[in-house]
Design a protein around this motif. Structure first.
Motif, PDB file in Angstrom:
ATOM      1  N   ASP A 110      89.105  37.618  86.364  1.00 45.09           N
ATOM      2  CA  ASP A 110      89.034  37.036  87.710  1.00 45.09           C
ATOM      3  C   ASP A 110      90.410  36.997  88.374  1.00 45.09           C
ATOM      4  OD1 ASP A 110      86.289  36.797  87.766  1.00 45.09           O
ATOM      5  OD2 ASP A 110      86.307  34.786  86.907  1.00 45.09           O
ATOM      6  N   GLN A 111      91.112  38.122  88.270  1.00 46.31           N
ATOM      7  CA  GLN A 111      92.404  38.378  88.919  1.00 46.31           C
ATOM      8  C   GLN A 111      93.549  37.523  88.399  1.00 46.31           C
ATOM      9  OE1 GLN A 111      91.885  38.502  93.170  1.00 46.31           O
ATOM     10  NE2 GLN A 111      90.330  40.096  93.034  1.00 46.31           N
ATOM     11  N   GLU A 112      93.421  37.004  87.178  1.00 43.09           N
ATOM     12  CA  GLU A 112      94.512  36.285  86.529  1.00 43.09           C
ATOM     13  C   GLU A 112      94.829  36.966  85.204  1.00 43.09           C
ATOM     14  OE1 GLU A 112      94.384  32.065  86.205  1.00 43.09           O
ATOM     15  OE2 GLU A 112      93.342  31.845  88.118  1.00 43.09           O
ATOM     16  N   LEU A 113      96.123  37.281  84.977  1.00 43.41           N
ATOM     17  CA  LEU A 113      96.499  37.896  83.714  1.00 43.41           C
ATOM     18  C   LEU A 113      96.004  37.036  82.563  1.00 43.41           C
ATOM     19  CD1 LEU A 113     100.114  39.187  84.342  1.00 43.41           C
ATOM     20  CD2 LEU A 113      98.033  40.529  84.045  1.00 43.41           C
ATOM     21  N   SER A 114      95.435  37.684  81.570  1.00 37.25           N
ATOM     22  CA  SER A 114      94.830  36.986  80.438  1.00 37.25           C
ATOM     23  C   SER A 114      95.178  37.725  79.161  1.00 37.25           C
ATOM     24  CB  SER A 114      93.303  36.938  80.604  1.00 37.25           C
ATOM     25  OG  SER A 114      92.956  36.279  81.794  1.00 37.25           O
ATOM     26  N   ASP A 115      94.608  37.273  78.065  1.00 30.73           N
ATOM     27  CA  ASP A 115      94.729  38.000  76.811  1.00 30.73           C
ATOM     28  C   ASP A 115      93.335  38.278  76.270  1.00 30.73           C
ATOM     29  OD1 ASP A 115      93.842  35.719  75.403  1.00 30.73           O
ATOM     30  OD2 ASP A 115      95.894  35.010  75.122  1.00 30.73           O
ATOM     31  N   PHE A 116      93.283  38.906  75.128  1.00 28.71           N
ATOM     32  CA  PHE A 116      91.995  39.346  74.594  1.00 28.71           C
ATOM     33  C   PHE A 116      91.140  38.209  74.049  1.00 28.71           C
ATOM     34  CE2 PHE A 116      94.851  43.079  74.169  1.00 28.71           C
ATOM     35  CZ  PHE A 116      94.263  43.834  75.160  1.00 28.71           C
ATOM     36  N   THR A 117      91.711  37.015  73.932  1.00 32.95           N
ATOM     37  CA  THR A 117      90.929  35.859  73.484  1.00 32.95           C
ATOM     38  C   THR A 117      90.337  35.087  74.661  1.00 32.95           C
ATOM     39  OG1 THR A 117      92.846  34.373  73.448  1.00 32.95           O
ATOM     40  CG2 THR A 117      92.372  35.610  71.415  1.00 32.95           C
ATOM     41  N   ALA A 118      90.619  35.525  75.883  1.00 26.74           N
ATOM     42  CA  ALA A 118      90.141  34.809  77.074  1.00 26.74           C
ATOM     43  C   ALA A 118      88.620  34.758  77.097  1.00 26.74           C
ATOM     44  CB  ALA A 118      90.653  35.485  78.338  1.00 26.74           C
ATOM     45  N   PRO A 119      88.057  33.599  77.413  1.00 32.33           N
ATOM     46  CA  PRO A 119      86.595  33.475  77.498  1.00 32.33           C
ATOM     47  C   PRO A 119      86.061  34.156  78.755  1.00 32.33           C
ATOM     48  CG  PRO A 119      87.645  31.411  78.105  1.00 32.33           C
ATOM     49  CD  PRO A 119      88.741  32.327  77.651  1.00 32.33           C
ATOM     50  N   LEU A 120      84.827  34.626  78.657  1.00 32.92           N
ATOM     51  CA  LEU A 120      84.190  35.317  79.778  1.00 32.92           C
ATOM     52  C   LEU A 120      83.105  34.491  80.460  1.00 32.92           C
ATOM     53  CD1 LEU A 120      83.886  38.922  78.322  1.00 32.92           C
ATOM     54  CD2 LEU A 120      85.619  38.014  79.884  1.00 32.92           C
ATOM     55  N   ALA A 121      82.921  33.245  80.060  1.00 33.42           N
ATOM     56  CA  ALA A 121      81.893  32.400  80.676  1.00 33.42           C
ATOM     57  C   ALA A 121      82.156  32.302  82.176  1.00 33.42           C
ATOM     58  CB  ALA A 121      81.906  31.015  80.046  1.00 33.42           C
ATOM     59  N   ASP A 122      81.136  32.585  82.973  1.00 40.00           N
ATOM     60  CA  ASP A 122      81.204  32.532  84.432  1.00 40.00           C
ATOM     61  C   ASP A 122      82.180  33.523  85.043  1.00 40.00           C
ATOM     62  OD1 ASP A 122      79.291  30.452  84.492  1.00 40.00           O
ATOM     63  OD2 ASP A 122      80.875  28.994  84.066  1.00 40.00           O
ATOM     64  N   CYS A 123      82.607  34.499  84.280  1.00 37.31           N
ATOM     65  CA  CYS A 123      83.537  35.518  84.773  1.00 37.31           C
ATOM     66  C   CYS A 123      82.809  36.475  85.720  1.00 37.31           C
ATOM     67  CB  CYS A 123      84.101  36.287  83.585  1.00 37.31           C
ATOM     68  SG  CYS A 123      85.046  37.728  84.026  1.00 37.31           S
ATOM     69  N   ARG A 124      83.476  36.829  86.802  1.00 34.93           N
ATOM     70  CA  ARG A 124      82.915  37.790  87.753  1.00 34.93           C
ATOM     71  C   ARG A 124      83.571  39.156  87.646  1.00 34.93           C
ATOM     72  NH1 ARG A 124      83.864  33.352  91.755  1.00 34.93           N
ATOM     73  NH2 ARG A 124      85.780  34.509  91.773  1.00 34.93           N
ATOM     74  N   GLU A 125      84.850  39.198  87.189  1.00 36.58           N
ATOM     75  CA  GLU A 125      85.581  40.461  87.170  1.00 36.58           C
ATOM     76  C   GLU A 125      86.564  40.509  86.011  1.00 36.58           C
ATOM     77  OE1 GLU A 125      87.364  42.368  90.892  1.00 36.58           O
ATOM     78  OE2 GLU A 125      89.108  41.493  89.871  1.00 36.58           O
ATOM     79  N   VAL A 126      86.605  41.656  85.341  1.00 38.82           N
ATOM     80  CA  VAL A 126      87.595  41.928  84.314  1.00 38.82           C
ATOM     81  C   VAL A 126      88.254  43.253  84.679  1.00 38.82           C
ATOM     82  CG1 VAL A 126      87.977  42.423  81.864  1.00 38.82           C
ATOM     83  CG2 VAL A 126      86.282  40.729  82.525  1.00 38.82           C
TER      84      VAL A 126
END
Length: 81
Positions: free
Chosen positions: A56-72
């Motif tokens: 969702d347009q914020e730098l993350s890492d591979f452990t970031a949760p995807l709940a309610d995510c709209r974009e990767v």
């Protein structure tokens, strides 16, 4: 969710974006699903040390949760200039 691919990641996969239904809990789980799809995804994600991710347009890492995510988005590391 919408998945975006940039630069050589896009070239290896063969397209710049896709709508994707997933049950993945984290970015790492999503990558595992994508790699299982075909050789292009496997080539793109073969070395995760050279891939960055934004959720969702914020730098993350591979452990970031995807709940309610709209974009990767997946892209190579950037350098300034």
């Amino acid at each position: 969710m919408n998945i975006l691919y940039f630069a050589w990641v896009r070239e290896r996969i063969g397209h710049s974006q896709e709508a994707y239904e997933t049950s993945a809990v984290t970015v790492a789980d999503l990558i595992a699903e994508l790699v299982a799809r075909d050789a292009g995804y496997a080539a793109a994600f073969a070395d995760l040390s050279v891939i960055c991710v934004a959720v969702d347009q914020e730098l993350s890492d591979f452990t970031a949760p995807l709940a309610d995510c709209r974009e990767v988005a997946f892209f190579p590391p950037m350098t300034g200039g």
